[in-house]
Scaffold this active site. Sequence first.
Site, PDB file in Angstrom:
ATOM      1  CB  ALA A 166      -0.903  -0.001   1.237  1.00 15.17           C
ATOM      2  CG  ASP A 167       2.801   5.046  -1.206  1.00 11.71           C
ATOM      3  OD1 ASP A 167       3.826   4.754  -0.554  1.00 11.71           O
ATOM      4  OD2 ASP A 167       2.562   6.199  -1.583  1.00 11.71           O
ATOM      5  CB  THR A 168      -0.947   6.856   2.406  1.00 16.36           C
ATOM      6  OG1 THR A 168      -1.504   5.575   2.681  1.00 16.36           O
ATOM      7  CG2 THR A 168      -1.984   7.924   2.724  1.00 16.36           C
TER       8      THR A 168
END
Length: 203
Positions: free
Chosen positions: A77-79
């Site tokens: 995931a990445d944000t």
Amino acid sequence: MQIILGSASKARRQILAEMGYEFTIMTADIDEQSIRREKPEDLVMALAEAKADAIVQKLLYGGPLEEDAPGTLLVTADTVVVYRGIIREKPTSEKEAREFVKGYSGSHAAVVGSVLVTNLITGKRYGGWESAEVYFLEIPDEVIDNLIDEGVTFNVAGGLMLEHPLTLPYVDAVVGSTDTVMGLSKALTQKLILEALEVAALP
């Protein structure tokens, strides 16, 4: 089935555990700054893909997989935070961290987060992104000072840790899911895991 969480994030670890999953942790150790995209949605997806690629390479050379495991899923995931149209990742200096947090005071920011589930048996990937908005009350300077002194702002996208006890009292509203802001959308993660498992179960 085994699940690997491809992240060192404590928040993502907490969210996946709250969902009832057992998992191991592996980190990607990629140069995130070398991956650039104009749109935040494209950037978070590209980074999640790059993290998955790096972890798959690690696994090819020996990793925490049991040979007799019936199947394995990798969750990456990445944000990023988007403030006034500008993409913000982790602050790289105290000055930048202060500028980031001070900007949120009495204002708002958007958070865009991706989730990518890789079925390591079939090689297929299932990904998507979600966004949320966070509205803040005025944040006192001493609170900003304390956040920076603790160093928490340097480890999160946009220097924004919603769940931190110093930040939480100044959150006015969250439009969207809180877990998206924290780094891992529960609804999206669950949907993608089920999609990956459904395909894995086909003859």
